[in-house]
Motif scaffolding. Sequence first.
Motif, PDB file in Angstrom:
ATOM      1  N   SER A  91      37.060  24.279  44.912  1.00  0.00           N
ATOM      2  CA  SER A  91      37.108  24.962  43.633  1.00  0.00           C
ATOM      3  C   SER A  91      36.294  26.238  43.747  1.00  0.00           C
ATOM      4  O   SER A  91      35.291  26.291  44.475  1.00  0.00           O
ATOM      5  CB  SER A  91      36.524  24.066  42.530  1.00  0.00           C
ATOM      6  N   THR A  92      36.696  27.282  43.003  1.00  0.00           N
ATOM      7  CA  THR A  92      35.937  28.536  43.038  1.00  0.00           C
ATOM      8  C   THR A  92      34.587  28.416  42.327  1.00  0.00           C
ATOM      9  O   THR A  92      33.795  29.358  42.339  1.00  0.00           O
ATOM     10  CB  THR A  92      36.742  29.682  42.415  1.00  0.00           C
ATOM     11  N   TRP A  93      34.312  27.282  41.705  1.00  0.00           N
ATOM     12  CA  TRP A  93      32.971  27.031  41.167  1.00  0.00           C
ATOM     13  C   TRP A  93      31.966  26.806  42.292  1.00  0.00           C
ATOM     14  O   TRP A  93      30.752  26.870  42.075  1.00  0.00           O
ATOM     15  CB  TRP A  93      32.968  25.814  40.256  1.00  0.00           C
ATOM     16  N   PHE A  94      32.465  26.513  43.495  1.00  0.00           N
ATOM     17  CA  PHE A  94      31.603  26.180  44.618  1.00  0.00           C
ATOM     18  C   PHE A  94      31.803  27.208  45.735  1.00  0.00           C
ATOM     19  O   PHE A  94      32.421  28.241  45.531  1.00  0.00           O
ATOM     20  CB  PHE A  94      31.885  24.748  45.087  1.00  0.00           C
ATOM     21  N   SER A  95      31.286  26.920  46.905  1.00  0.00           N
ATOM     22  CA  SER A  95      31.244  27.894  47.982  1.00  0.00           C
ATOM     23  C   SER A  95      32.654  28.292  48.445  1.00  0.00           C
ATOM     24  O   SER A  95      33.503  27.441  48.703  1.00  0.00           O
ATOM     25  CB  SER A  95      30.459  27.304  49.165  1.00  0.00           C
ATOM     26  N   TYR A  96      32.863  29.609  48.536  1.00  0.00           N
ATOM     27  CA  TYR A  96      34.114  30.121  49.102  1.00  0.00           C
ATOM     28  C   TYR A  96      33.903  31.563  49.555  1.00  0.00           C
ATOM     29  O   TYR A  96      32.878  32.164  49.263  1.00  0.00           O
ATOM     30  CB  TYR A  96      35.270  30.003  48.103  1.00  0.00           C
ATOM     31  N   ARG A  97      34.884  32.114  50.306  1.00  0.00           N
ATOM     32  CA  ARG A  97      34.896  33.480  50.831  1.00  0.00           C
ATOM     33  C   ARG A  97      34.221  33.589  52.196  1.00  0.00           C
ATOM     34  O   ARG A  97      33.356  32.800  52.549  1.00  0.00           O
ATOM     35  CB  ARG A  97      34.220  34.474  49.870  1.00  0.00           C
ATOM     36  N   PRO A 194      39.431  24.354  35.734  1.00  0.00           N
ATOM     37  CA  PRO A 194      38.310  23.960  34.870  1.00  0.00           C
ATOM     38  C   PRO A 194      37.361  23.014  35.590  1.00  0.00           C
ATOM     39  O   PRO A 194      37.729  22.350  36.565  1.00  0.00           O
ATOM     40  CB  PRO A 194      39.004  23.281  33.692  1.00  0.00           C
ATOM     41  N   LEU A 195      36.135  22.987  35.104  1.00  0.00           N
ATOM     42  CA  LEU A 195      35.107  22.106  35.646  1.00  0.00           C
ATOM     43  C   LEU A 195      34.586  21.256  34.499  1.00  0.00           C
ATOM     44  O   LEU A 195      34.332  21.764  33.407  1.00  0.00           O
ATOM     45  CB  LEU A 195      33.965  22.940  36.248  1.00  0.00           C
ATOM     46  N   SER A 196      34.445  19.963  34.727  1.00  0.00           N
ATOM     47  CA  SER A 196      33.969  19.075  33.673  1.00  0.00           C
ATOM     48  C   SER A 196      32.523  19.397  33.321  1.00  0.00           C
ATOM     49  O   SER A 196      31.767  19.966  34.133  1.00  0.00           O
ATOM     50  CB  SER A 196      34.069  17.617  34.119  1.00  0.00           C
ATOM     51  N   LEU A 197      32.112  19.022  32.117  1.00  0.00           N
ATOM     52  CA  LEU A 197      30.729  19.256  31.704  1.00  0.00           C
ATOM     53  C   LEU A 197      29.731  18.553  32.627  1.00  0.00           C
ATOM     54  O   LEU A 197      28.733  19.175  33.033  1.00  0.00           O
ATOM     55  CB  LEU A 197      30.529  18.824  30.252  1.00  0.00           C
ATOM     56  N   PRO A 198      29.929  17.279  33.003  1.00  0.00           N
ATOM     57  CA  PRO A 198      28.959  16.664  33.927  1.00  0.00           C
ATOM     58  C   PRO A 198      28.841  17.418  35.257  1.00  0.00           C
ATOM     59  O   PRO A 198      27.740  17.572  35.791  1.00  0.00           O
ATOM     60  CB  PRO A 198      29.516  15.249  34.127  1.00  0.00           C
TER      61      PRO A 198
END
Length: 308
Positions: A91-97, A194-198
Amino acid sequence: MFTTQVARTHPDLPAFPSGPAPEVVLSLLEGNLAVGRVGLWRGPDWQGRRTGLIGSPALLDPSGLPELLHAACAELRQLGAEVALGPLNGSTWFSYRLVTDWGKRPPFLLEPWSSPAELAGWQAAGFAPLLHYHSSAVTPETHAPDGRAAELARKFADVTVRSPTLCEPALSRDLAALHGLSLAAFAGNPLYSPLSLPSFEALYRPLLGRVPLDWVWLAERAGEMVGFFFAYPDPASGALVLKTIAVKPGRAQAGLGRYLSHLFHARAFAAGVPEVIHALMWDGNESAAISARSAPVVRRYALLGRDL
């Protein structure tokens, strides 16, 4: 030999970084030990095509990266993917590129870093840059005055800025409001999911406990969170790293990001900060347009893709 079965991992192979658990772990075996591995996920559609994500490749012998990526692409085809993307850790919420232009300055705190050899390995496997990103830096000398500053200050005179508190239950309320704002603000970004609240809390709660909160700004209007700036000091350079800018979508907030950016830089430089790094911006977003007015690029990155 490659396998998707559970394999015993060589002790020198690093663990997966934080992020969603891979749907498939592809391992390169030497004897009965995994000496290389990569995580695979089904990703969001890209331009109407199904994607597969390749994240966190790790090898004891880095020269084997092209072979590992070719095997990963074959596995993603079996999952129904039409385009392979990477490196993207689920997910783009985490490490990428990957870094594509290293510039002259050392990496700043929490900057994702990769070597020219890693980029060459991906390219040898048929991958090419698909989405482009950059980091830029502005100093008091290069920071251009904003001709709309007074106008925007009047428009947003009722917007207040504060830092979060680490005390409960206030912190949980702030994190919930940040989560909702972030989902709305980032929904238009490429490859958004989307990313869950937890999961959001698990990502941001430790960060808020690690950084000084003076430069973590929550902008509120009539009791509603309408903007969020997340920045932290880089100990090596003394710079402030401005990592995240989020503004609630809508006409009522038009110009708010620009207003907050002007206010942020004015306060930072008045406090003696020598430099503000605008970190990891997608070349196509509004924050990049704000930054481009006065901040020279210091590093470039890309997310890579390959047809399957």
